[in-house]
Design an enzyme around this catalytic site. Structure first.
Site, short mmCIF file in Angstrom:
data_model
loop_
_atom_site.label_atom_id
_atom_site.label_comp_id
_atom_site.label_asym_id
_atom_site.label_seq_id
_atom_site.Cartn_x
_atom_site.Cartn_y
_atom_site.Cartn_z
N THR A 385 55.40 -15.58 11.16
CA THR A 385 54.81 -14.93 10.00
C THR A 385 53.29 -14.87 10.07
O THR A 385 52.68 -13.95 9.53
CB THR A 385 55.24 -15.66 8.71
OG1 THR A 385 54.78 -17.02 8.77
CG2 THR A 385 56.75 -15.65 8.55
N ASP A 386 52.67 -15.83 10.73
CA ASP A 386 51.21 -15.88 10.80
C ASP A 386 50.67 -14.72 11.65
O ASP A 386 49.78 -13.98 11.22
CB ASP A 386 50.77 -17.22 11.38
CG ASP A 386 49.40 -17.67 10.89
OD1 ASP A 386 48.91 -17.10 9.90
OD2 ASP A 386 48.83 -18.58 11.50
#
Length: 637
Positions: A385-386
């Protein structure tokens, strides 16, 4: 302001403009012809020691690789005979033990001064007896430690359903990919002896005391005694067939997750243990899976020169997708046109890297459609997700000749990332709801982070992305903001999971909160600003030592670095600050820039496992200062 003060400010801004232009030109020069950027990813010499030991275990070591690896390991030893896990850090027992063993395998004389100093430190630190579990496993592979004194990992774990504690999906993705092959190693208990011992490294210290039997720690310690006996004497009857089936299932699990570059998860630990496990299960060195794995490790090798001659070291991971996403964002913040050829080439490369394949994350989110990005060249099973949030933040500003194609990619990425929110409102990096702390209680888990709970830095990047995409009022964004507010430290900062440390966490959260509409005069923002200003160094920069993860007295303290100075500035600039602290921070970057447009950074500012494993991203020292200076000058597009 007086006329003289105005003139001084104008001259200062000219210097900043020149500094930023030089940095942008230097960043452009580092772009690969295919469109990506990748800085070297430095860690510590356990990567190199274990690479050497792996090659000896598999029987593929050569005199050249031994010599070049040994030169690198020796070049990283400090005056006191130790090896550390990060530059300027304290000597580390396990790192020093593994380095000593690797150098002995490479042929170094145990009586040589450098090994004698290392052995003296090891004994003074409690001896090889106090080394971590991973180190003991490596020693056991060569008959230097007893398997009876290693925690047991039964391969039958592979059968546990995802709703049962200690199933493989309760571990973080990097840990589960390490645990599964290690269950095979633990069942086989192989020994391939070497022609030396580690008696000189022993201090005669006792093992760690046992916890109370009624505690969860104590229960797992006693269960480990039973499992060790079970593995030592071997399963009998139906249990024998079950174990064989478990190991076959584990092998299938491992092989199914091999990436296109031959690796596993794009990182060193699961890679080396998977090769060992497959070797034990009868895979020949020339088997396509094994051959691809070994070739892939060669692709992670960096060749360099030391005072002794040619040397080689191994990257624990590679970060081209992350580096490229950050580089595009930095260039746009520096005023580069959104249809610039450099930007478009990077965008096309990133679009081709978007993942549409299934992955382990679907165990917790079975109905979610893939659409994220991973960190590495090849890691399709584990998008995060980062990376995805930062890439969306960058690419949404690009003027692409195929806007529909770009918009589709961004929409898919946003939906996937939003769907990866954990039940508490935050975001972990690779999995949703990977928060069960049961694995932390196992005797095996003394090596750092083994779960992937939400963190402030990742959650902030996702919240900022959702705000940029017009989803400020969505339920996901509102819950993410609440998670961030609840996680602010009493001193006004935020903990940084993937970057060092509170300077990084705060530098991520404040821009996110401003992006969702929080006013700069809100008490939450003012506390963060005060914390950042209070921790500015006398030279104008910011720095936080990696020891802050284990020693609170180091929080916000350390030698100034370009990347951490940029994070401090990004915090203040997002909050609307333009005063003395900002001017001094900008001045630090201008004054420390190299003639080629880059910066030197002698400290690590990246985090793998807080307290245990740290990273020196060679591109951080360039992209983040560009980002900060561009925002300072108001160039951001």
């Amino acid at each position: 302001m007086t006329a003289e003060q105005v003139a001084d400010a104008e001259r200062s801004d000219v210097r900043v403009e020149e500094c930023l232009d030089a940095a942008v030109a230097y960043l452009r020069s580092l772009q690969h012809d295919d469109g990506w950027w990748k800085g070297d990813l430095a860690t510590n010499v356990t990567m190199d020691a274990e690479d050497l030991m792996l090659r000896h275990f598999l029987g593929v070591a050569s005199a050249q690789t031994d010599a070049e690896t040994a030169r690198w390991i020796r070049s990283q030893q400090r005056e006191d005979g130790t090896w550390a896990t990060f530059p300027g850090g304290p000597g580390d027992l396990s790192t020093t033990v593994e380095s000593w063993v690797a150098l002995r395998m490479a042929g170094d004389d145990p009586g040589a001064a450098h090994l004698a100093r290392a052995a003296s430190f090891i004994r003074s630190a409690g001896g090889v007896e106090q080394a971590r579990v991973f180190t003991h496993i490596w020693l056991a592979l060569f008959g230097l430690w007893s398997w009876d004194d290693c925690p047991d990992l039964p391969p039958e774990l592979i059968f546990l359903p995802s709703r049962v504690p200690l199933n493989v999906y309760n571990w973080a993705c990097w840990a589960r990919q390490t645990i599964v092959p290690l269950t095979i190693v633990s069942a086989h208990r192989p020994v391939r002896p070497v022609a030396f011992t580690v008696e000189v490294l022993r201090a005669g210290t006792a093992s760690s005391p046992r916890s109370a039997p009624w505690s969860l720690d104590g229960a797992f310690q006693r269960l480990d005694v039973v499992l060790n006996a079970y593995s030592r004497w071997g399963p009998r009857g139906p249990a024998k067939g079950l174990r064989r089936l478990a190991m076959r299932r584990a092998v299938e699990w491992i092989v199914a997750r091999q990436e296109a570059d031959g690796g596993w998860g794009g990182i060193q630990p699961p890679w080396v243990y998977s090769l060992i496990a497959l070797d034990l299960m009868g895979y020949a060195i020339d088997h396509p899976v094994m051959a691809a794995g070994l070739r892939g490790l060669d692709g992670f090798t960096v060749h360099t020169e030391t005072a002794e001659g040619p040397a080689r070291w191994l990257e624990a991971c590679q970060s081209p997708v992350w580096d490229t996403g950050l580089a595009v964002g930095a260039l746009l913040d520096a005023g580069v046109e959104p249809d610039d050829k450099t930007v478009l080439k990077a965008t096309d490369w990133l679009l081709a890297e978007q993942i549409d394949a299934p992955g382990d994350w679907q165990v917790r989110r079975p109905g979610l459609v893939s659409g994220g990005w991973a960190f590495e060249f090849a890691n399709d099973g584990y998008p995060d997700t980062d990376d995805t949030a930062e890439i969306v933040l960058a690419l949404r500003r690009v003027e692409h000749p195929e806007p529909g194609r770009l918009r589709k990619a961004l929409d898919d990425a946003v939906e996937w990332t939003a769907g990866m929110q954990s039940a508490d409102g935050g975001w972990g990096a690779f999995d949703a709801d990977n928060t069960d702390t049961t694995p932390l209680k196992l005797p095996f888990c003394d090596f750092g982070a083994v779960i992937d709970p939400p963190s402030a830095d990742v959650t902030a990047h996702v919240v900022e992305m959702l705000a940029a995409e017009g989803r400020t009022d969505s339920a996901e964004c509102r819950r993410g903001v609440r998670w961030l507010l609840d996680s602010q430290e009493k001193d006004g900062s935020w903990f940084g999971r993937w970057g060092t440390n509170h300077v990084y966490g705060t530098g991520a959260v404040v821009p996110a909160l401003i992006a969702v509409g929080m006013p700069a005069d809100d008490p939450v923002i003012r506390r963060a600003v005060r914390w950042v200003e209070d921790h500015q160094n006398a030279d104008g920069g910011w720095g936080e030592d990696l020891r802050s993860y284990v020693d609170p007295s180091w929080i916000g303290r350390g030698d100034s670095t370009p990347s951490q100075t940029a994070w401090g500035l990004l915090t203040l600039l997002a909050a609307g600050e333009r005063g003395d602290a900002v001017r001094r921070g900008v001045g630090y970057l201008v004054d420390t820039q190299r003639p080629d447009g880059g910066w030197d950074e002698h400290r690590y500012t990246g985090t793998g496992f807080p307290g245990d494993f740290y990273i020196g991203y060679h591109l951080y020292r360039l992209v983040f200062p560009i980002w900060a200076l561009g925002r300072y000058l108001g160039r951001n597009r």
